[in-house]
Scaffold this active site. Structure first.
Site, short mmCIF file in Angstrom:
data_model
loop_
_atom_site.label_atom_id
_atom_site.label_comp_id
_atom_site.label_asym_id
_atom_site.label_seq_id
_atom_site.Cartn_x
_atom_site.Cartn_y
_atom_site.Cartn_z
N LYS A 88 -52.03 20.85 -3.71
CA LYS A 88 -53.19 21.49 -3.03
C LYS A 88 -52.49 22.62 -2.28
O LYS A 88 -53.23 23.66 -2.46
CB LYS A 88 -54.00 20.58 -2.26
CG LYS A 88 -54.53 19.62 -2.65
CD LYS A 88 -55.56 19.10 -1.66
CE LYS A 88 -54.63 17.90 -0.60
NZ LYS A 88 -54.05 17.06 -1.25
N ASP A 136 -51.26 14.46 -2.53
CA ASP A 136 -49.99 15.07 -3.13
C ASP A 136 -50.05 15.78 -4.49
O ASP A 136 -49.34 15.63 -5.14
CB ASP A 136 -48.78 14.05 -3.23
CG ASP A 136 -48.68 13.48 -1.53
OD1 ASP A 136 -48.76 14.09 -0.78
OD2 ASP A 136 -48.89 12.04 -1.87
N GLN A 148 -55.55 15.02 2.29
CA GLN A 148 -55.54 13.75 1.31
C GLN A 148 -56.17 14.18 -0.02
O GLN A 148 -56.34 14.94 -0.53
CB GLN A 148 -56.05 12.52 2.27
CG GLN A 148 -54.90 12.24 3.34
CD GLN A 148 -54.93 13.04 4.56
OE1 GLN A 148 -55.87 13.16 4.96
NE2 GLN A 148 -53.71 13.37 4.91
N GLY A 195 -48.95 16.64 5.06
CA GLY A 195 -47.70 17.51 5.07
C GLY A 195 -47.38 18.39 4.09
O GLY A 195 -47.97 18.23 2.90
N HIS A 196 -47.00 19.62 4.15
CA HIS A 196 -47.03 20.90 3.27
C HIS A 196 -45.82 21.63 3.67
O HIS A 196 -45.62 22.03 4.60
CB HIS A 196 -48.58 21.46 3.46
CG HIS A 196 -48.76 22.59 2.75
ND1 HIS A 196 -49.77 23.42 2.81
CD2 HIS A 196 -47.98 22.92 1.84
CE1 HIS A 196 -49.83 24.47 1.95
NE2 HIS A 196 -48.55 24.20 1.43
P1 IMP Z 1 -53.05 7.17 7.27
O1 IMP Z 1 -53.87 8.40 6.79
O2 IMP Z 1 -51.77 7.56 7.85
O3 IMP Z 1 -53.65 6.38 8.19
O4 IMP Z 1 -52.62 6.38 5.99
C1 IMP Z 1 -53.59 5.72 5.04
C2 IMP Z 1 -53.39 5.86 3.58
O5 IMP Z 1 -53.46 7.09 3.30
C3 IMP Z 1 -51.88 5.55 3.41
O6 IMP Z 1 -51.70 5.01 1.97
C4 IMP Z 1 -51.11 6.82 3.10
O7 IMP Z 1 -49.93 6.65 2.41
C5 IMP Z 1 -52.03 7.62 2.63
N1 IMP Z 1 -51.94 9.19 3.15
C6 IMP Z 1 -52.06 9.69 4.12
N2 IMP Z 1 -51.73 11.06 4.23
C7 IMP Z 1 -51.39 11.20 2.82
C8 IMP Z 1 -51.11 12.23 2.44
O8 IMP Z 1 -50.99 13.57 2.77
N3 IMP Z 1 -50.76 12.34 0.92
C9 IMP Z 1 -50.88 11.08 0.45
N4 IMP Z 1 -51.02 9.87 0.94
C10 IMP Z 1 -51.49 10.03 2.34
#
Ligand code: IMP
Length: 429
Positions: free
Chosen positions: A16, A13, A212, A40-41
């Site tokens: 990007k 977040d 991420q 998410g964007h």
């Molecule tokens: P997962 O990717 O859904 O398995 O989540 C694993 C970890 O990555 C968690 O702490 C999520 O909050 C974090 N995470 C996954 N996608 C994002 C993102 O786009 N932005 C910030 N954190 C993310």
């Protein structure tokens, strides 16, 4: 033509999206290389708001080709929703969207397994987005995953699905859902590694869009509180099939402070009123799940680590304006652990969890930064803050963002970014 990777340097977040949107008109191809619809964007174009999770936002720029690489995991239902929403608004997908045959599918049982695993972990839960991303990568590594290409071969798809369904004790009904997906996505499934190679030979410029961020990388992040893919610059190669020798540079994206969603260590986490203020000013709520983000001070130990792991050439710094009203700012310059001062990010998870930040205090500028057109227009104290951050992370900034709008962006003098894309300057005028 330059091929550039864009990665987050913190816990995601970082903004990007804004950087990728800004550069998309200056490249021919945008390729996503990791993650899934956990990202998410939100992009605002005129009065239209688009929410993209799997498709690179380059799709909104006419003539920009978008690739979903083999390192991405794709939820077909969510992908189709995105595709349909884009088509309804007149976005041309045919000839612009290409999905790797080798990208793995997020099947309906993956989100269910994700949620079940989180529930079982109790207070050690990761705080995942619940989209099934982790379990899909588990199947990939366990060599039982189902890939996009399998959708094109009904017999093979059924065989693999039956094996999985039996294993996961799900209903065969899901086969029929999957058949519906096939019709819609089949035309876009192709050998994207070959396409990228041909395009680069033809002189096209490719931007590799990270999802991420560094500290959520499966190898280099704060394991086990990570996402399950290679989100650092190296992932751009394995996640698309493009060799490292074809990549010319890496841009990191960093917030002027730090945020994190979900569980896991966060040494510079703020508490109390300041956290609330930053969360409110920075609209720090997850784009995919709406969860409030944890907020913290800038962590230069993390910044230095991101520079090293990604080989950053330069950093785009975002959300400087969120700090405009702070009287004093803190910057973490090192960690203290059992009487030792650590300047390098520790690999041991127990050390990270127990690390105490050593802060340097910097006087706030207490003046608006939004609207500044160049670095010289910024308050002197804001410039001092930026110079100190650059010194601590060992990388110069190429861009300072002071708001969500495209014109709330300062391009720094003589940076790799303007050398790679000289026309960026005129597009911000
Ligand atoms: P997962 O990717 O859904 O398995 O989540 C694993 C970890 O990555 C968690 O702490 C999520 O909050 C974090 N995470 C996954 N996608 C994002 C993102 O786009 N932005 C910030 N954190 C993310």
């Amino acid at each position: 033509m330059p091929n550039i990777v864009v990665v987050g340097t913190q816990w995601g977040d970082e903004g990007k999206g804004k950087v990728v949107d800004m550069l998309a008109p200056h490249v021919n191809v945008v390729a996503r290389f990791a993650g899934g619809n956990n990202a998410g964007h939100t992009v605002v174009v005129g009065r239209e708001k688009y929410v993209l999770h799997s498709i690179p936002s380059g799709i909104l720029h006419p003539g920009c080709r978008c690739v979903i690489g083999c390192g991405v995991v794709v939820d077909p239902g969510s992908l189709i929703e995105e595709m349909e929403a884009l088509v309804r608004r007149g976005v041309q997908l045919d000839g612009n969207l290409f999905i790797s045959k080798n990208a793995h599918l997020i099947m309906p049982y993956h989100p269910a397994l994700d949620l079940a695993s989180e529930a079982k972990l109790g207070k050690r839960r990761i705080g995942t987005t619940g989209r099934g991303v982790g379990p899909a990568y588990v199947d990939k590594a366990a060599r039982v995953g189902i890939r996009m290409a399998d959708l094109l071969n009904e017999r093979l798809f059924r065989e693999k699905l039956e094996l999985n369904v039996a294993q996961k004790n799900r209903l065969l009904r899901e086969i029929y859902d999957a058949e519906t997906f096939t019709v819609e996505v089949a035309p876009y499934i192709t050998d994207t590694a070959l396409l990228l190679s041909r395009w680069m030979e033809a002189g096209y410029s490719v931007m590799f869009e990270g999802a991420q961020a560094t500290m959520l990388d499966i190898d280099h992040g704060t394991y086990p509180y990570i996402t399950s893919s290679s989100t650092t610059a190296g992932g751009a190669c394995t996640g698309t099939g493009v060799p490292p020798t074809k990549i010319h540079g890496v841009v990191g994206v960093s917030k002027a402070y730090t945020t994190r969603v979900g569980g896991g260590p966060f040494p510079t986490e703020m508490t109390g009123a300041i956290a609330e203020t930053i969360r409110a000013r920075g609209h720090e709520y997850g784009a995919t799940t709406g969860r409030p983000r944890r907020c913290g001070w800038f962590d230069a130990v993390v910044g230095r680590y991101a520079t090293r792991i990604n080989g950053l050439d330069t950093v785009a710094l975002t959300k400087l304006d969120v700090l405009d009203q702070c009287e004093t700012l803190k910057v973490c310059v090192a960690y203290r652990h059992r009487g030792e001062t650590l300047t390098d990010f520790p690999e041991d998870e127990t050390v990270v969890a127990a690390a105490e930040p050593i802060y340097e205090e910097i006087e706030g500028w207490r003046a608006p930064t939004a609207g500044a057109k160049n670095e010289a227009d910024l308050p002197a104290k804001a410039r001092r803050y930026l110079e100190r951050l650059e010194e601590l992370i060992g990388t110069r900034f190429c861009l300072i963002s002071t708001g969500a709008q495209r014109d709330e962006t300062i391009l720094c003098e003589d940076s790799p970014l303007t050398r790679w894309f000289p026309s960026v300057r005129s597009s911000l005028m």
